[in-house]
Design an enzyme around this catalytic site. Structure first.
Site: not given
Ligand code: PGA
Length: 250
Positions: A11-12, A95, A167, A173, A213, A234-235
């Protein structure tokens, strides 16, 4: 093949407690019948709230970082002991935002990996190349070095608590995903590196997630690859509507 799919949401630095509680509640109800392994990794300030919501469910709690020291005079840092106290199961380390924005190097990441494992956490060790490294043909070199250095001093027994997340930094992102074939090539390579370090049995068991992504419309093709065992999202993990179809990819 015995590896289970492992779908994780990073969730950053997003959400307040109210928003996080709502999302956690939605995930709990919609993933109840999910067949894979699940994790959410909220900010430190949200861990207690989310922990209470997901306790006893099939969703595990992750943190996005930890200090390299157990405790002491380290202003602004959060210790593994504090994370344990909040019910954290897994710590994401290395990360790309930690590596490239906050300048964490492999030695620091390795120290954190060993400390987290010593305290019984599962570790998701993130690796991945920058765009210029890919363009210079250095993907394998970079991923091998980050894997070898990140795991230095980790025993084969402790490797059982390690997940690797590949990643590619240029895919995080940005909306640009590695093609399933390009990602698979790196995953297969990293598994070979693990085999060289820890043997074939350990290599066949280690879970290697893809991140960068990941969306509902590319998750199934990525997960269909032999050496891709899950996703670090992520997003698209910030809303139940976008994360659930990924988490339940068919
Ligand atoms: P993204 O992030 O899904 O927004 O690309 C992935 C990650 O940083 O773990």
């Amino acid at each position: 093949m015995s590896r289970n799919y492992y779908m994780a949401g990073n969730w950053k630095m997003h959400m307040t407690r109210t928003e996080a509680a709502q999302l956690a509640q939605d995930l709990v109800s919609q993933l109840r019948d999910g067949k894979h392994k699940y994790l959410v990794a909220p900010s430190f300030t949200l861990l207690e709230t989310v922990s209470a919501m997901i306790e006893g469910t099939n969703i595990q709690l992750g943190a996005q970082n930890c200090a390299a020291e157990e405790q002491g005079a380290h202003t602004g840092e959060v210790s593994v002991l504090q994370l344990k106290d909040l019910g954290v199961h897994t710590i994401i380390l290395g990360h790309s935002e930690r590596r490239h924005v906050y300048k964490e190097d492999d030695a620091l990441i390795n120290k954190k990996v060993k400390l987290a494992l010593k305290h019984g956490f599962e570790v998701i060790l993130c690796i991945g190349e920058l765009l210029e490294e890919r363009e210079a043909g250095k993907v394998e070199e970079v991923c091998e070095a980050q894997t070898v250095k990140g795991l230095e001093g980790v025993s084969v027994a402790d490797l059982g608590s390690v997940v690797i997340a590949y990643e590619p930094v240029w895919a995080i992102g940005t909306g640009k995903t590695a093609t399933p074939q390009d990602a698979e090539a790196v995953h297969a390579f990293v598994r070979k590196v693990i085999a060289r370090l820890y043997g074939d049995d350990a290599a066949s068991k280690i879970v290697i997630q893809y991140g960068g992504s990941v969306k509902a419309d590319n998750a199934a093709q990525l997960m269909a690859m032999e050496n891709i065992d899950g996703a670090l999202v992520g997003g698209a993990s910030l809303k139940a509507d976008s994360f659930i179809p990924i988490a339940k990819f068919a």
